[in-house]
Write an enzyme that holds these catalytic residues in place. Structure first.
Site, PDB file in Angstrom:
ATOM      1  N   SER A   1       4.522  -1.649   4.165  1.00  0.00           N
ATOM      2  CA  SER A   1       4.962  -3.014   4.480  1.00  0.00           C
ATOM      3  C   SER A   1       5.221  -3.777   3.190  1.00  0.00           C
ATOM      4  CB  SER A   1       3.886  -3.778   5.260  1.00  0.00           C
ATOM      5  OG  SER A   1       3.364  -2.996   6.277  1.00  0.00           O
TER       6      SER A   1
ATOM      7  N   SER B   1       0.268   6.617   2.746  1.00  0.00           N
ATOM      8  CA  SER B   1       0.798   7.622   3.673  1.00  0.00           C
ATOM      9  C   SER B   1       2.033   8.298   3.118  1.00  0.00           C
ATOM     10  CB  SER B   1       1.176   6.968   5.002  1.00  0.00           C
ATOM     11  OG  SER B   1       0.057   6.413   5.610  1.00  0.00           O
TER      12      SER B   1
ATOM     13  N   GLN C   1       0.847  -1.189   0.000  1.00  0.00           N
ATOM     14  CA  GLN C   1       0.000   0.000   0.000  1.00  0.00           C
ATOM     15  C   GLN C   1       0.885   1.242   0.000  1.00  0.00           C
ATOM     16  OE1 GLN C   1      -2.613  -0.058   3.342  1.00  0.00           O
ATOM     17  NE2 GLN C   1      -3.804   1.700   2.690  1.00  0.00           N
TER      18      GLN C   1
ATOM     19  N   GLU D   1     -12.884  -4.009   6.064  1.00  0.00           N
ATOM     20  CA  GLU D   1     -12.500  -4.433   7.400  1.00  0.00           C
ATOM     21  C   GLU D   1     -12.944  -5.863   7.619  1.00  0.00           C
ATOM     22  OE1 GLU D   1     -13.042  -2.918  11.956  1.00  0.00           O
ATOM     23  OE2 GLU D   1     -14.707  -2.864  10.591  1.00  0.00           O
TER      24      GLU D   1
END
Lengths: 393, 411
Positions: free
Chosen positions: B175, B142, B139, B258
């Site tokens: 990650s 950020s 991902q 989620e």
């Protein structure tokens, strides 16, 4: 002792919702928190007409009692929903001591004759009762029972504080006889029994001091097995008190959120300040965790290890959560929350008083140590990370 | 054997579990199955550690649809609800046949986002590979200047005449970026628009020249994350997911994933506090009544959180996460810090010094305890969400919400 729980965990049904709405509506109409305050301020024990209506119109006192004893055969979960609604409005009086403490003790003692004699009267709302266990230390332990029963069944000792003890129509007492601790029944007016109301932190619940001096009493259940019945009754009452506290906490959160959405300072709603928002969020977290703990326990069947564990977990978590929530309610209301006229202090008083009933959270955690150790011991033996597979034949 | 079409799958929970179990017994390699039956943990882990064997198994598993049971039938899944998918996952975990944690981004975030926003070509190219475990995803959201305020990201993508995009910027907290085949990338494509309206979403091929992941050493001393530098990276327009400048809406899909059935059903059972109690017995800390009370308190709190997770699982009929998820996340973050500190107090010397090579587990737990109060939305952001969406407090003011991105203040 209560009807078996059939619905899956947290699987609320239409009946549950309907029960909740009925009780909420009735209390909103006849016993809002302003009424609880009024009774407390004038020192009235309860509203007898309402108590009768709860039994006659909705059957709440007998909701979870077996049908053969005049009840409706409901589950403990049903009763939890009822007391949660009562907790919202700080309903006091004889309901909790009678239905959540004395009746479970009578049933746990499994004395058929006593159950047949008293439970139908509890169910129809004509008899109130109190369970008298602690003797000033506040500790629920068989070792702390020093009220004695002599060979002739005469009781001598003192019990305090006893929820509704000065006023109930029937007293269920734990006393130490020749065979150990047993349960005894005493009716008011018996020679040697003195009952005195105590002054209380929480005016919505009355408490009394019982003094017994060679008071004739009727022993119920198996001689010497009374403490096991006390333990069972205390677990039931712990789950129900946790549910009651969830109701009170929900009321605190709603009251505070509503205030934060209407009160302006510095040209802004105070609910727009993060200092206020964040404390409110923490209150919501505590409320939801408490609701989960209380209702997880209420969903287990009494008598199982899960129920005992759930009762202790709920008792430890909810009573501390409720006290903090009541403190935060006053904090976020500021000055108005510190006044006599505001309801916030009533919730705070109830929260602190609850902690002392049924054993303090610290005592409950000390009792939980055995369970915690057993869980940790299992961890050591669980070497494979997944369960062993049963090979189909 | 292939699994039946989902409409033929047994309706009852127990029967579905049996059907999946039977399929696994039939399809798992014999030595894998034997090791599981024998409870030989180490042997299974050896098989799973072999890249060739692992890939072969994930291929079989993916073809069956069991790796991605909530995905639609015909697109790599079985079209199961999250509840039923959890039953499938529980069976996979029992046989240690499930996909590893590092596939979280691919299976949980990338797949469902592509399903919702992808073109037919994108779905055909990516979904089968995801289901069969052939691609690792990361991902790239950020940035150093866009943490809690994610929409303030400033990585720039400029469209060129041949319709491809030139991307420049820096991402952080990625990650597996150093191993990943693809990345979910958000970049600014219209700086004249307010911050939420000038973002576009891309499926970035991590092997493209100019993509440079570098390990980022965290306070724990480990480097599980990367910062990723993007320098003149050329991205074809076919890698764009969703319309130009509507990347924020696409990202919401990603961020809302989620509850997906890729974890088993929650239970009340062993947790981190149990492990701490075990440790306290070993070190003798259990003899201290004050520590005992704190341990039992933590035990109670952890169980209450588990009960809350079950309640959330039962209540959420749809796959959409709710503000109640923020309640659980906040509670988890609080508990994690409590346990992190408590763990060190159970060690004889407070875990401040140890003989060479004897570093206690408590040290790692202590240093990692702040993870959950920051990662995935700080506790402060969670408190805002709870207060605004559960309790109806006024939304926190954002003076720059409607201002063109290029005119906003920087800092």
């Amino acid at each position: 002792m209560y009807a078996e729980q059939r619905d899956p965990e947290f699987g609320w049904t239409g009946e549950h919702r309907q029960l909740r709405e009925t009780v909420r509506g009735l209390l909103a109409e006849r016993a809002p928190v302003s009424r609880s305050r009024e009774l407390a301020e004038v020192g009235e024990r309860y509203d007898p007409a309402l108590y009768a209506a709860l039994a006659e119109q909705v059957g709440l006192q007998g909701l979870a009692l077996p049908e053969r004893f005049g009840g409706y055969g409901g589950t403990l979960l049903d009763l939890a929903i009822v007391v949660e609604e009562m907790g919202r409005v700080l309903h006091g009086g004889p309901f909790f001591p009678t239905v959540a403490l004395a009746a479970p003790a009578l049933m746990a003692a499994a004395d058929e004759a006593a159950c047949a004699e008293y439970l139908p009267r509890i169910a129809d709302g004509t008899l109130t009762a109190a369970l008298a266990v602690v003797e000033g230390s506040g500790v629920w332990s068989a070792d702390d029972v020093s009220t004695t029963a002599d060979i002739g069944g005469l009781l001598t000792g003192a019990k305090f504080p006893v929820l509704d003890g000065a006023d109930a129509d029937l007293l269920v007492l734990a006393a130490r006889g020749p065979e150990g601790v047993s349960l005894y029944l005493v009716e008011p007016g018996t020679p040697g029994l003195r009952r005195a109301p105590m002054e209380t932190l929480d005016g919505t619940r009355r408490m009394g001091r019982l003094t017994l001096d060679r008071t004739p009493a009727r022993r119920i259940g198996t001689p010497g097995q009374g403490w096991a019945a006390v333990v069972q009754a205390r677990e039931v009452a712990s789950v129900l008190m946790a549910a009651e506290q969830v109701g009170a906490m929900a009321a605190c959160v709603e009251l505070t959120a509503e205030y934060a959405k209407t009160r302006r300072q510095f040209g802004r709603l105070i609910g727009s300040f993060q200092g206020v928002k964040h404390r409110l969020a923490d209150m919501a977290v505590r409320l939801e965790m408490s609701r989960s703990a209380a209702y997880w326990a209420a969903w287990q069947d009494p008598g199982t290890d899960e129920f005992s564990f759930g009762a202790a977990t709920a008792r430890s978590f909810c009573s501390e959560a409720y006290l903090q929530t009541a403190q935060d309610t006053i904090q976020l209301h500021g000055g108005i929350g510190f006044t006599w006229e505001h309801d916030a202090h009533l919730y705070l008083r109830r929260a602190r008083a609850d902690m002392a009933l049924l054993g303090t959270p610290t005592q409950v955690r000390a009792e939980l140590e055995t369970t915690v150790l057993a869980a940790a011991a299992e961890l050591d033996s669980a070497v494979p990370a997944w369960p062993a597979i049963e090979v189909p034949a | 054997m292939t699994l039946a079409h989902p409409v033929d799958l047994p309706a009852a929970e127990a029967d579905l579990a049996d059907a999946v179990g039977a399929w696994l017994r039939e399809n798992l390699p014999p030595d894998w199955l034997a090791a599981v039956d024998a409870g030989d943990h180490a042997a299974v882990e050896r098989i799973r550690a072999d890249p060739g064997r692992r890939a072969a198994w994930f291929d079989v598993l993916g073809a069956s649809g069991l790796a991605t049971p909530t995905w639609p039938w015909g697109q790599g899944g079985l079209g199961l609800t999250a509840d039923r998918a959890s039953i499938v996952t529980e069976q996979l975990v029992r046989y240690r046949a499930e996909r590893p944690n590092q596939d979280f981004v691919g299976l949980t975030l990338a797949g469902p986002t592509i399903l919702e926003w992808g073109t037919d070509e994108q779905k055909a190219a990516r979904l089968p590979a995801l289901a069969r475990g052939r691609e690792l995803w990361c991902q790239l959201f950020s940035e150093p200047g866009a943490g809690s305020d994610l929409a303030a990201l400033s990585t720039r993508a400029v469209q060129r005449e041949d319709s491809s995009w030139l991307v420049n910027g820096q991402k952080v907290w990625n990650s597996y970026a150093h191993l990943a085949d693809f990345g979910l990338l958000m970049a600014r494509t219209d700086p004249a628009a307010p911050k939420h309206r000038g973002i576009t979403y891309f499926l970035l091929d991590m092997r493209t020249p100019g993509v440079e992941p570098r390990p980022l050493k965290q306070m724990t001393g480990n480097a599980e994350f990367n910062e990723t530098f993007l320098t003149d990276v050329v991205v074809p327009d076919s890698a764009r997911l969703g319309p130009v400048n509507q990347g924020w809406a696409v990202a919401i899909t990603t961020l809302m994933q989620e509850r997906n059935g890729l974890s088993g059903r929650p239970v009340v059972g062993q947790g981190e506090s149990d492990r701490l109690v075990g440790r306290a017995l070993t070190t003798g800390a259990w003899r201290d009544p004050l520590l005992r009370d704190r341990l039992v308190s933590a035990f109670v709190e952890e169980r209450a959180l588990q009960m809350t997770t079950i309640r959330g699982f039962v209540a959420a009929g749809s796959g959409a996460p709710t503000a109640e998820g923020s309640i659980r996340k906040l509670a988890h973050a609080t508990l994690s810090e409590k346990l992190g500190v408590l763990g060190t107090e159970l060690e004889p010397d407070g875990a401040v010094a140890w003989d060479a090579g004897e570093r206690p587990v408590a040290v790692d737990a202590f240093l990692a305890m702040k993870t959950y109060s920051i990662a995935g939305g700080t506790s402060e952001i969670q408190r805002n969400i709870i207060s605004e969406r559960v309790l109806g407090m006024p939304k926190d003011p954002d003076p720059e919400r409607h201002k063109p991105f290029q005119e906003r203040s920087r800092g």
